[in-house]
Design a protein around this motif. Structure first.
Motif, PDB file in Angstrom:
ATOM      1  N   ARG A  89       0.830  -1.205   0.000  1.00 59.95           N
ATOM      2  CA  ARG A  89       0.000   0.000   0.000  1.00 59.95           C
ATOM      3  C   ARG A  89       0.861   1.250   0.000  1.00 59.95           C
ATOM      4  O   ARG A  89       0.597   2.221  -0.713  1.00 59.95           O
ATOM      5  N   SER A  90       1.924   1.261   0.803  1.00 63.58           N
ATOM      6  CA  SER A  90       2.806   2.417   0.881  1.00 63.58           C
ATOM      7  C   SER A  90       3.508   2.662  -0.450  1.00 63.58           C
ATOM      8  O   SER A  90       3.610   3.801  -0.918  1.00 63.58           O
ATOM      9  N   ILE A  91       3.988   1.580  -1.068  1.00 62.87           N
ATOM     10  CA  ILE A  91       4.650   1.707  -2.373  1.00 62.87           C
ATOM     11  C   ILE A  91       3.672   2.235  -3.410  1.00 62.87           C
ATOM     12  O   ILE A  91       3.991   3.127  -4.206  1.00 62.87           O
ATOM     13  N   TYR A  92       2.464   1.688  -3.399  1.00 61.31           N
ATOM     14  CA  TYR A  92       1.449   2.133  -4.361  1.00 61.31           C
ATOM     15  C   TYR A  92       1.130   3.609  -4.185  1.00 61.31           C
ATOM     16  O   TYR A  92       1.002   4.363  -5.162  1.00 61.31           O
ATOM     17  N   TYR A  93       1.001   4.037  -2.953  1.00 56.66           N
ATOM     18  CA  TYR A  93       0.666   5.427  -2.646  1.00 56.66           C
ATOM     19  C   TYR A  93       1.716   6.374  -3.212  1.00 56.66           C
ATOM     20  O   TYR A  93       1.410   7.383  -3.841  1.00 56.66           O
ATOM     21  N   VAL A  94       3.006   6.043  -3.014  1.00 55.61           N
ATOM     22  CA  VAL A  94       4.091   6.885  -3.528  1.00 55.61           C
ATOM     23  C   VAL A  94       4.129   6.839  -5.054  1.00 55.61           C
ATOM     24  O   VAL A  94       4.270   7.875  -5.714  1.00 55.61           O
ATOM     25  N   CYS A  95       4.001   5.641  -5.611  1.00 54.36           N
ATOM     26  CA  CYS A  95       4.058   5.499  -7.072  1.00 54.36           C
ATOM     27  C   CYS A  95       2.902   6.213  -7.751  1.00 54.36           C
ATOM     28  O   CYS A  95       3.051   6.757  -8.859  1.00 54.36           O
ATOM     29  N   GLU A  96       1.750   6.231  -7.106  1.00 52.36           N
ATOM     30  CA  GLU A  96       0.609   6.941  -7.672  1.00 52.36           C
ATOM     31  C   GLU A  96       0.886   8.434  -7.743  1.00 52.36           C
ATOM     32  O   GLU A  96       0.574   9.096  -8.735  1.00 52.36           O
ATOM     33  N   ALA A  97       1.522   8.971  -6.680  1.00 55.34           N
ATOM     34  CA  ALA A  97       1.869  10.393  -6.678  1.00 55.34           C
ATOM     35  C   ALA A  97       2.903  10.709  -7.758  1.00 55.34           C
ATOM     36  O   ALA A  97       2.905  11.805  -8.338  1.00 55.34           O
ATOM     37  N   ILE A  98       3.791   9.772  -8.051  1.00 54.70           N
ATOM     38  CA  ILE A  98       4.769   9.958  -9.132  1.00 54.70           C
ATOM     39  C   ILE A  98       4.084   9.875 -10.487  1.00 54.70           C
ATOM     40  O   ILE A  98       4.291  10.722 -11.359  1.00 54.70           O
ATOM     41  N   ALA A  99       3.252   8.852 -10.675  1.00 51.13           N
ATOM     42  CA  ALA A  99       2.606   8.628 -11.978  1.00 51.13           C
ATOM     43  C   ALA A  99       1.700   9.784 -12.375  1.00 51.13           C
ATOM     44  O   ALA A  99       1.567  10.096 -13.570  1.00 51.13           O
ATOM     45  N   ARG A 100       1.089  10.460 -11.411  1.00 53.47           N
ATOM     46  CA  ARG A 100       0.174  11.551 -11.715  1.00 53.47           C
ATOM     47  C   ARG A 100       0.904  12.798 -12.228  1.00 53.47           C
ATOM     48  O   ARG A 100       0.262  13.766 -12.622  1.00 53.47           O
ATOM     49  N   GLN A 101       2.227  12.770 -12.169  1.00 55.75           N
ATOM     50  CA  GLN A 101       2.989  13.898 -12.714  1.00 55.75           C
ATOM     51  C   GLN A 101       3.152  13.799 -14.226  1.00 55.75           C
ATOM     52  O   GLN A 101       3.612  14.737 -14.875  1.00 55.75           O
ATOM     53  N   GLY A 102       2.794  12.659 -14.804  1.00 56.01           N
ATOM     54  CA  GLY A 102       2.957  12.454 -16.236  1.00 56.01           C
ATOM     55  C   GLY A 102       2.107  13.409 -17.060  1.00 56.01           C
ATOM     56  O   GLY A 102       1.005  13.786 -16.658  1.00 56.01           O
ATOM     57  N   TRP A 108       7.060  15.563 -23.315  1.00 63.33           N
ATOM     58  CA  TRP A 108       7.373  15.287 -21.904  1.00 63.33           C
ATOM     59  C   TRP A 108       8.512  14.281 -21.819  1.00 63.33           C
ATOM     60  O   TRP A 108       8.490  13.228 -22.451  1.00 63.33           O
ATOM     61  N   LYS A 109       9.536  14.592 -21.060  1.00 59.21           N
ATOM     62  CA  LYS A 109      10.750  13.780 -20.973  1.00 59.21           C
ATOM     63  C   LYS A 109      10.892  13.090 -19.616  1.00 59.21           C
ATOM     64  O   LYS A 109      12.008  12.938 -19.106  1.00 59.21           O
ATOM     65  N   TYR A 110       9.802  12.689 -19.031  1.00 59.51           N
ATOM     66  CA  TYR A 110       9.830  11.990 -17.746  1.00 59.51           C
ATOM     67  C   TYR A 110      10.549  12.807 -16.662  1.00 59.51           C
ATOM     68  O   TYR A 110      11.257  12.269 -15.813  1.00 59.51           O
ATOM     69  N   ASN A 111      10.345  14.112 -16.728  1.00 65.09           N
ATOM     70  CA  ASN A 111      10.971  14.984 -15.734  1.00 65.09           C
ATOM     71  C   ASN A 111      10.113  15.034 -14.471  1.00 65.09           C
ATOM     72  O   ASN A 111       9.403  15.987 -14.189  1.00 65.09           O
ATOM     73  N   ILE A 112      10.197  13.963 -13.712  1.00 64.41           N
ATOM     74  CA  ILE A 112       9.374  13.837 -12.513  1.00 64.41           C
ATOM     75  C   ILE A 112      10.077  14.454 -11.299  1.00 64.41           C
ATOM     76  O   ILE A 112      11.300  14.534 -11.234  1.00 64.41           O
ATOM     77  N   ASP A 113       9.266  14.923 -10.347  1.00 65.96           N
ATOM     78  CA  ASP A 113       9.779  15.423  -9.080  1.00 65.96           C
ATOM     79  C   ASP A 113       9.776  14.287  -8.054  1.00 65.96           C
ATOM     80  O   ASP A 113       8.972  13.366  -8.135  1.00 65.96           O
ATOM     81  N   ALA A 114      10.663  14.375  -7.100  1.00 64.06           N
ATOM     82  CA  ALA A 114      10.762  13.344  -6.071  1.00 64.06           C
ATOM     83  C   ALA A 114       9.508  13.326  -5.199  1.00 64.06           C
ATOM     84  O   ALA A 114       8.874  14.356  -4.974  1.00 64.06           O
ATOM     85  N   VAL A 115       9.165  12.147  -4.710  1.00 65.93           N
ATOM     86  CA  VAL A 115       8.052  11.985  -3.779  1.00 65.93           C
ATOM     87  C   VAL A 115       8.578  11.279  -2.537  1.00 65.93           C
ATOM     88  O   VAL A 115       9.167  10.198  -2.624  1.00 65.93           O
ATOM     89  N   TYR A 116       8.383  11.914  -1.391  1.00 65.39           N
ATOM     90  CA  TYR A 116       8.783  11.345  -0.108  1.00 65.39           C
ATOM     91  C   TYR A 116       7.535  10.988   0.691  1.00 65.39           C
ATOM     92  O   TYR A 116       6.588  11.772   0.753  1.00 65.39           O
ATOM     93  N   LEU A 117       7.553   9.826   1.288  1.00 63.46           N
ATOM     94  CA  LEU A 117       6.514   9.442   2.247  1.00 63.46           C
ATOM     95  C   LEU A 117       7.144   9.437   3.637  1.00 63.46           C
ATOM     96  O   LEU A 117       8.125   8.726   3.875  1.00 63.46           O
ATOM     97  N   VAL A 118       6.609  10.253   4.532  1.00 60.92           N
ATOM     98  CA  VAL A 118       7.077  10.300   5.915  1.00 60.92           C
ATOM     99  C   VAL A 118       5.921   9.806   6.777  1.00 60.92           C
ATOM    100  O   VAL A 118       4.896  10.483   6.907  1.00 60.92           O
TER     101      VAL A 118
END
Length: 310
Positions: A89-102, A108-118
């Motif tokens: 669930r934690s991995i999915y949550y972070v990956c979803e926040a990354i994927a929504r930057q597409g 678009w050159k996959y210039n994604i911003d970092a996502v931190y889960l604390v």
């Protein structure tokens, strides 16, 4: 009545970390968490683009979503109870926040911003190492070299933080101590010397809540306590059921072991009786110790022992 709000409630957590007037608090906490790695000077609170998970019980899990001036997205989350498939669930949550930057299109050159889960965990997941803090990232398994800094998860198992106030040497330790013990404190230990903790003392004071905020907080606190009571009841029921099953299994195992031991003891007693009778017959016909050991296979010591009883 507690002087400070309970940070494990939705209202309490959001009041400390999730409003504009508390920006200095979350910035200070994140800098203490990331000490030696980077320095955050400002954040922007974001409307969560993805729907929150587990909306059915907000007394179990809640979060805030913010972004640093460098573009890193940080999800700060409080969880009061483990969820099934928690790691996934934690991995999915972070990956979803990354994927929504597409973005759509070929530019678009996959210039994604970092996502931190604390994540503050008010429990200890069974499949986690038994340590207070775990920092998870993407690294090469061969040399442990960082592969990418675009995803990071930091988990803090609060039950495993056992330091007292006088043992807290770092700002990070002080933060964790205050959050874990806030509801039972009558004053914050470092408020007199730290502007950040002085501000926290003011924001977290129950008396500073408006009438409407206090009503929402009381409802949230009741729900939080009721949820923990239900969970504890389920735990105790499980323990009682387990003990009952264990006693039943123990009795069954005891009976089986008793029967097995009885048979073994009976066989041993029968063998011993047979040895004695054999030695007795050999002695009656005048056999000496050497003849008895040869005829019976007994050692000289064992044959002598039996003869002494006759």
């Amino acid at each position: 009545m507690a002087k400070f709000i309970n940070p494990f409630t939705d209202i309490g957590f959001k009041r400390i970390f999730g409003q504009e007037i508390s920006k200095p608090l979350i910035i200070d906490f994140l800098n203490s968490l990331l000490l030696g790695e980077e320095r955050i000077t400002n954040i922007t609170f974001l409307d969560k683009e993805q729907p929150a998970l587990f909306e059915d019980d907000r007394s179990l899990i809640y979060d805030i979503y913010c972004q640093t001036e460098k573009g890193e997205n940080i999800i700060v989350e409080m969880q009061n109870k483990s969820q099934p498939y928690f790691k996934n669930r934690s991995i999915y949550y972070v990956c979803e926040a990354i994927a929504r930057q597409g973005e759509r299109g070929t530019d678009w050159k996959y210039n994604i911003d970092a996502v931190y889960l604390v994540a503050f965990l008010n429990f200890c997941p069974m499949d986690f190492d038994k340590k207070f803090r775990s920092d998870i990232g993407l690294a090469d398994k061969g040399n442990n070299k960082l592969f990418s800094d675009k995803m990071r998860m930091t988990f803090m198992q609060l039950p495993l933080f056992t330091k007292e106030a006088d043992e807290c040497d770092t700002d990070f330790d002080k933060w964790i101590y205050v959050l874990k013990n806030m509801e039972t404190l009558t004053r914050l230990p470092w408020a007199a010397k730290s502007s950040v903790f002085k501000r926290l003392e003011q924001i977290a004071d129950v008396a500073s809540l408006s009438r409407q905020e206090r009503m929402k907080y009381d409802v949230g606190l009741r729900k939080y306590r009721d949820t923990l009571s239900v969970l504890e009841g389920a735990k105790q029921d499980g323990l009682a059921e387990g003990r009952a099953e264990g006693r039943a299994e123990g009795r069954a195992e005891g009976r089986a072991e008793g029967r097995a031991e009885g048979r073994a003891e009976g066989r041993a007693e029968g063998i011993e009786k047979e040895k004695i009778e054999t030695v007795k017959r050999l002695k009656a016909i005048g056999a000496d110790i050497n003849m008895i050991t040869v005829a019976t296979g007994l050692s000289a010591e064992e044959a002598t022992r039996i003869l002494s009883t006759l």
